[in-house]
Design a protein around this motif. Structure first.
Motif, short mmCIF file in Angstrom:
data_model
loop_
_atom_site.label_atom_id
_atom_site.label_comp_id
_atom_site.label_asym_id
_atom_site.label_seq_id
_atom_site.Cartn_x
_atom_site.Cartn_y
_atom_site.Cartn_z
N SER A 81 12.62 -16.51 -32.87
CA SER A 81 13.61 -17.33 -33.98
C SER A 81 13.34 -15.87 -35.13
CB SER A 81 13.55 -18.71 -34.24
OG SER A 81 14.37 -19.11 -33.15
N ALA A 82 11.77 -16.40 -35.80
CA ALA A 82 11.60 -15.40 -37.08
C ALA A 82 11.69 -14.17 -36.95
CB ALA A 82 10.01 -16.12 -37.33
N ARG A 83 11.57 -13.75 -35.67
CA ARG A 83 11.46 -11.87 -35.68
C ARG A 83 13.24 -12.18 -35.69
NH1 ARG A 83 7.14 -9.50 -33.91
NH2 ARG A 83 8.69 -7.21 -34.31
N LYS A 84 13.88 -12.44 -34.82
CA LYS A 84 15.59 -12.67 -35.19
C LYS A 84 16.20 -12.25 -36.23
CE LYS A 84 16.61 -13.30 -29.95
NZ LYS A 84 17.21 -13.61 -29.39
N ALA A 85 15.73 -12.96 -37.23
CA ALA A 85 16.29 -13.85 -38.87
C ALA A 85 16.16 -12.25 -39.35
CB ALA A 85 15.77 -14.47 -39.26
N ALA A 86 14.90 -11.80 -38.79
CA ALA A 86 14.47 -10.48 -39.79
C ALA A 86 15.32 -9.12 -39.34
CB ALA A 86 12.58 -10.46 -39.46
N GLY A 87 15.47 -9.28 -38.06
CA GLY A 87 16.38 -8.00 -37.84
C GLY A 87 15.44 -7.38 -37.22
N THR A 88 14.57 -7.70 -36.18
CA THR A 88 13.71 -7.23 -35.34
C THR A 88 14.53 -6.44 -34.04
OG1 THR A 88 12.12 -8.04 -36.06
CG2 THR A 88 11.45 -6.99 -33.81
N GLU A 89 14.33 -5.70 -34.24
CA GLU A 89 14.81 -4.41 -32.99
C GLU A 89 14.74 -5.41 -31.53
OE1 GLU A 89 15.20 -0.37 -30.76
OE2 GLU A 89 13.80 -0.45 -32.19
#
Length: 452
Positions: free
Chosen positions: A74-82
């Motif tokens: 969830s944290a990585r998706k919120a940061a826009g990670t591919e």
């Protein structure tokens, strides 16, 4: 290759502990070896079953790991990670939680889907490294990995367009000795990395041992005062550079400063399990990025390791409760042997007693009680309270509270209050998140260096 084997053996304890923690994570929680009744080595499951017990498993560890990995995603998706690199990092983070090891390999090669730089996860079961003093491994001098490849893949990667070279490699791996050094084939879905051997590959595959060793190379660091430039030269040019230095000194020109130095250089070698050198080359650095947690005084202790004992206690209590319920009397029929009916056999009595509308004939004796059904309650022995206590302890030890798992104590709290509780709950996991983030940053720097 002997140094690589020594480094592999030094990682035996790490692989054994990782295998145990992986078993606990995925539900095999009665597989620890213990002494049997006659002193023989048996698993805890076998020992319990020999005593007439049914080992019960309630896998809480898996839910904890999934919750923490979900928070990371969830944290990585919120940061826009591919999404592609996110999947690789999520699986590596799951391994980090289970074993305390995060290992990836940066490669730049062509494939059927294209070419470019990418990061691939590496199983700690196939990885080995030399002595370490820091968690980042900057001082490592030997590192490597075991590969199991098909002969076609091996030839495509290491023949380098040379047919005679390809035929020589094929001859090495086609010998009777190599064919006899294979392990049984694993079924799809089974673990392929449990109890790996340094020399033996799976049947039909070729074992390739990749070894990176830190060597040193001589070079000359030169400063040309005429142009103000620095450059490096091989040692073979030392004599000619000295002549140029002497010529400038005699003519009064700007000097040429020369300094000899040793340069670190990584040497990569690929070996067959029989010791033949398949391929080799040099590079400025090895392709591996790894991080061990927490690595205080060289010790590795994972997130899962912290909660194993609580999980074992829960399983023991549930097994005890199952044993108590199994041995308690439930609907036992007490039928006096002197009241058996002359027209109905014992088997007919048992069948009719179990029917909702059945009837039973018996020979009643005045003053004596007839057939009776016995019910015995095991009573409250406190097992449920002890299980609840262990669940609370497991939540406190792991740091994964009910808020992170989507549970709330009351339903009257606002969304902002719920987010604040989530942020507070994540404080207990901040260390392992930040540690893995530093690993990802180190990986990204190596990816950038490969791109440049």
């Amino acid at each position: 290759m002997q140094k690589a084997y020594i480094a592999w053996k030094r990682c035996d304890d790490l692989r054994e502990r990782r295998l145990r923690l992986k078993r606990y994570t995925f539900g095999d929680q009665w597989g620890d070896i213990t002494a049997g009744e006659n002193g023989e080595n048996v698993t805890e499951r076998q020992l319990r079953m020999a005593k007439g017990e049914n080992p019960v498993t309630n896998n809480i560890i898996r839910q904890l790991v999934k919750t923490v990995v979900g928070c990371y995603r969830s944290a990585r998706k919120a940061a826009g990670t591919e999404s592609g690199i996110l999947e690789t990092d999520a699986r590596t983070f799951e391994e980090y939680l289970i074993s305390g090891c995060a290992i990836q390999r940066v490669i730049a090669e062509r494939s059927c889907t294209g070419s470019g730089e990418m990061a691939l996860p590496v199983s700690p079961a196939r990885f080995f490294t030399g002595s370490l003093t820091g968690y980042g491994g900057n001082e490592v001098e030997i590192i490597g990995e075991l590969h199991d490849l098909s002969l076609k893949q091996l030839l495509m990667r290491h023949s380098h367009g040379d047919r005679s070279r390809a035929m020589k490699i094929k001859e090495i791996y086609s010998s009777d000795y190599m064919r006899n050094m294979s392990r049984p084939i694993h079924m799809t879905g089974q673990s392929r990395n449990d109890n790996l051997d340094f020399y033996h590959a799976e049947a039909g595959l070729c074992r390739l041992i990749e070894v990176w060793s830190l060597d040193t190379a001589e070079r000359l660091r030169c400063h040309d005062a005429t142009t103000g430039s620095f450059f490096f030269a091989p040692v073979s040019r030392h004599a000619s550079l000295l002549r140029e230095q002497s010529r400038r000194k005699k003519s009064g020109k700007a000097p040429l400063n020369i300094r000899w130095e040793l340069m670190p250089q990584w040497h990569c070698r690929f070996y067959a399990s029989t010791g033949e050198l398949i391929d080799e080359y040099t590079a400025p650095d090895h392709p591996y990025i790894f991080r061990f947690y927490p690595f205080i005084d060289g010790e590795i202790h994972s997130f899962v390791e912290d909660v194993v004992e609580q999980q074992r206690n829960i399983n023991r209590l549930l097994t005890l409760n199952d044993r108590i319920l199994a041995t308690a009397a439930k609907g036992v029929l007490l039928f006096p042997d002197n009241q058996e009916s002359r027209s109905m056999s014992v088997n007919q009595v048992a069948d009719n007693w179990a029917q909702p509308d059945g009837f039973v004939m018996y020979h009643g004796i005045p003053g004596m009680p007839g057939p009776q059904q016995l019910y015995a309650s095991p009573g409250n022995l406190g097992v449920s309270a002890m299980v609840d206590q262990q669940l609370k302890l497991l939540s406190e030890v792991s740091g994964v509270t009910g808020v992170l798992r989507g549970f709330t104590s009351t339903g009257d709290g606002s969304a902002q209050l719920y987010r604040q509780r989530q942020e507070s709950a994540l404080v207990a996991l901040a260390d392992i998140f930040d540690s893995f983030d530093s690993f990802v940053a180190m990986r990204d720097r190596k990816l950038s260096s490969y791109s440049s």
